[in-house]
Motif scaffolding. Structure first.
Motif, short mmCIF file in Angstrom:
data_model
loop_
_atom_site.label_atom_id
_atom_site.label_comp_id
_atom_site.label_asym_id
_atom_site.label_seq_id
_atom_site.Cartn_x
_atom_site.Cartn_y
_atom_site.Cartn_z
N GLU A 66 14.31 -21.21 12.49
CA GLU A 66 14.53 -21.98 11.39
C GLU A 66 14.90 -22.81 10.66
N GLY A 67 16.27 -21.94 10.30
CA GLY A 67 17.16 -22.62 9.16
C GLY A 67 17.90 -22.39 10.11
N GLY A 68 17.95 -22.95 11.06
CA GLY A 68 19.43 -23.45 11.57
C GLY A 68 20.23 -22.71 12.59
N ALA B 285 1.16 -1.05 0.47
CA ALA B 285 -0.09 0.54 -0.34
C ALA B 285 0.85 1.60 -0.08
N ALA B 286 2.38 1.46 0.52
CA ALA B 286 2.80 2.72 1.02
C ALA B 286 3.58 2.81 -1.35
N THR B 287 4.24 1.52 -1.63
CA THR B 287 4.76 1.40 -3.09
C THR B 287 3.95 1.78 -3.64
N SER B 288 2.97 1.50 -3.50
CA SER B 288 1.98 1.03 -4.96
C SER B 288 2.62 -0.09 -5.87
N ARG B 289 3.54 -0.97 -5.36
CA ARG B 289 4.17 -2.26 -5.97
C ARG B 289 4.02 -3.71 -5.01
N LEU B 290 4.45 -4.68 -6.30
CA LEU B 290 3.70 -5.93 -5.85
C LEU B 290 4.41 -6.96 -5.38
N ARG B 291 5.94 -6.58 -5.62
CA ARG B 291 7.10 -7.95 -5.03
C ARG B 291 7.91 -7.78 -4.13
N VAL B 292 8.18 -8.86 -3.44
CA VAL B 292 8.34 -8.82 -1.83
C VAL B 292 9.99 -10.03 -2.30
N LEU B 293 10.99 -9.29 -2.03
CA LEU B 293 11.70 -10.23 -1.81
C LEU B 293 12.09 -10.14 -0.45
N SER B 294 12.90 -11.82 -0.27
CA SER B 294 13.36 -12.63 0.93
C SER B 294 13.97 -13.46 0.32
N THR B 295 14.70 -13.93 1.68
CA THR B 295 16.38 -15.34 1.62
C THR B 295 15.79 -16.89 1.64
N HIS B 296 17.23 -16.78 1.28
CA HIS B 296 17.17 -18.66 1.24
C HIS B 296 17.25 -18.77 2.23
N ASN B 297 16.53 -19.95 2.31
CA ASN B 297 16.37 -20.91 4.16
C ASN B 297 15.66 -19.64 4.81
N THR C 181 0.91 -19.03 6.13
CA THR C 181 -0.44 -18.49 4.87
C THR C 181 0.12 -18.43 4.17
N LEU C 182 -1.03 -17.79 2.79
CA LEU C 182 -0.02 -17.94 0.81
C LEU C 182 0.91 -16.91 0.54
N GLY C 183 0.71 -15.89 1.74
CA GLY C 183 1.80 -14.88 1.54
C GLY C 183 3.44 -15.38 1.91
N SER C 184 2.82 -15.69 3.24
CA SER C 184 4.10 -15.59 3.98
C SER C 184 4.74 -17.49 4.07
N LEU C 185 3.93 -17.71 3.34
CA LEU C 185 4.33 -19.06 2.62
C LEU C 185 5.08 -18.47 1.45
N SER C 186 4.94 -17.65 0.84
CA SER C 186 5.30 -17.16 -0.39
C SER C 186 6.91 -16.98 0.09
N ALA C 187 6.97 -15.71 1.23
CA ALA C 187 7.81 -15.14 1.59
C ALA C 187 8.81 -16.06 2.53
N THR C 188 8.28 -17.31 2.43
CA THR C 188 9.18 -18.10 2.64
C THR C 188 9.98 -19.24 2.29
N GLY C 189 11.41 -18.63 2.09
CA GLY C 189 12.53 -19.09 1.05
C GLY C 189 13.11 -20.67 1.52
N ALA C 190 12.66 -21.31 2.50
CA ALA C 190 12.62 -22.58 2.79
C ALA C 190 11.54 -23.46 1.85
N THR C 191 11.75 -24.14 1.01
CA THR C 191 11.30 -24.71 0.07
C THR C 191 10.43 -26.10 0.34
#
Length: 305
Positions: A218-220, A134-146, A152-162
């Motif tokens: 959880e990544g260690g 809402a603040a940026t009027s953008r959609l894409r989110v960058l996260s990290t591996h592991n 939930t669907l958005g937070s799971l998408s941000a989760t970098g542990a497949t």
């Protein structure tokens, strides 16, 4: 005991809630039924006392059944205060938000002003993503591996542990196509390259947010290089990307300071809290953020029953 559906598999939890997990716990001799808990100890139906070294992965920060918290809850019950009143102005939510803002700003580097509450950590990550979009009027989110940010669907998408979304590939539709990307945790050069590439791409490819755990749980229990969080925040500010710190596991004193980012001379744009915030008794999460992330559209449309 036994397999799901067999005459031996008789506990209702194993029959109807999660037979797969029940079987795994049975194999590991962790399928205990606890009837009482106090402090660091839990007492099983088998009469044994067990020391709890997990503490709900950080959700039981004061031990089981802390008397001070139960005393407050009993007073609330005795007061006769409405348990559910919509619409209304909420005293307790206002008081808690003011305390969280004060704690977040205590080091003098943060400028937090608003708090949005949720019922869990995963929901709070969802709120943080909405705030950033809402603040940026953008959609894409960058996260990290592991990384781990929820299920939930958005937070799971941000989760970098497949392992949480696969196998099979795409079973849950996560990550949401074209909306999430990942860089190695602790690698400031990889983060810079990803942000630079997005900035040079066609409109719509820029990131709304970079979400990260100060320490991957959880990544260690992976600790990034010293100065990484400060450098990451500076890059996000340069590219007008919202810097989200997921302190669901590290927040509220677990690293020796109230929040892990206070070990460095930096601050998040959005601070995500849960687990310890409920004291082991209530499910709650909170997204704390500043004026720069304020959006009238978010506050107008983000509501619940």
């Amino acid at each position: 005991e036994g397999t799901p559906g067999s005459s031996q598999h008789t506990h209702p939890w194993g029959l109807h809630v999660n037979p797969v997990l029940h079987n795994l716990m049975h194999a590991l001799r962790l399928d205990k039924v606890y009837v009482r808990a106090d402090g660091s100890y839990m007492y099983g139906k088998d009469g044994q006392r067990y020391t709890d070294f997990l503490a709900g992965y950080g959700a039981v920060p004061l031990g089981h059944n802390p008397s001070a918290l139960w005393s407050v809850l009993h007073k609330v019950a005795e007061s006769g205060e409405p348990s559910f009143a919509i619409p209304s102005v909420l005293d307790a939510a206002g008081m808690l938000s003011a305390q969280l803002i004060s704690l977040a700003n205590a080091d003098g580097t943060s400028e937090m002003k608003y708090v949005t509450f949720a019922n869990s950590g995963s929901e709070t990550v969802e709120w943080a993503i909405k705030i950033a979009r809402a603040a940026t009027s953008r959609l894409r989110v960058l996260s990290t591996h592991n990384a781990y940010h929820g299920k939930t669907l958005g937070s799971l998408s941000a989760t970098g542990a497949t392992k949480h979304s696969d196998p099979p590939h795409g079973l849950y539709g996560a990550p949401i196509p074209n909306q999430f990307a990942y860089v190695p945790f602790g690698d400031i050069h990889a983060l810079e390259a990803a942000l630079n590439k997005a900035a040079a791409d066609t409109p719509g490819q820029q990131f709304a947010a970079f979400i990260i755990e100060p320490i991957q749980g959880e990544g260690g229990v992976i600790i990034p290089p010293a100065g990484y969080l400060k450098q990451a925040k500076a890059l996000c500010t340069k590219h007008e990307v919202v810097f989200i710190l997921d302190e669901i596991q590290t927040g509220l004193g677990r690293t020796g300071k109230m929040f892990a980012y206070q070990h460095e001379d930096t601050q998040p744009d959005v601070l995500v809290l849960s687990k310890a915030l409920g004291g082991g008794l209530l499910p709650i999460g909170a997204a704390v953020f500043g004026e720069a992330q304020y959006s009238e559209h978010f506050f107008y449309t983000h509501s619940s029953t």
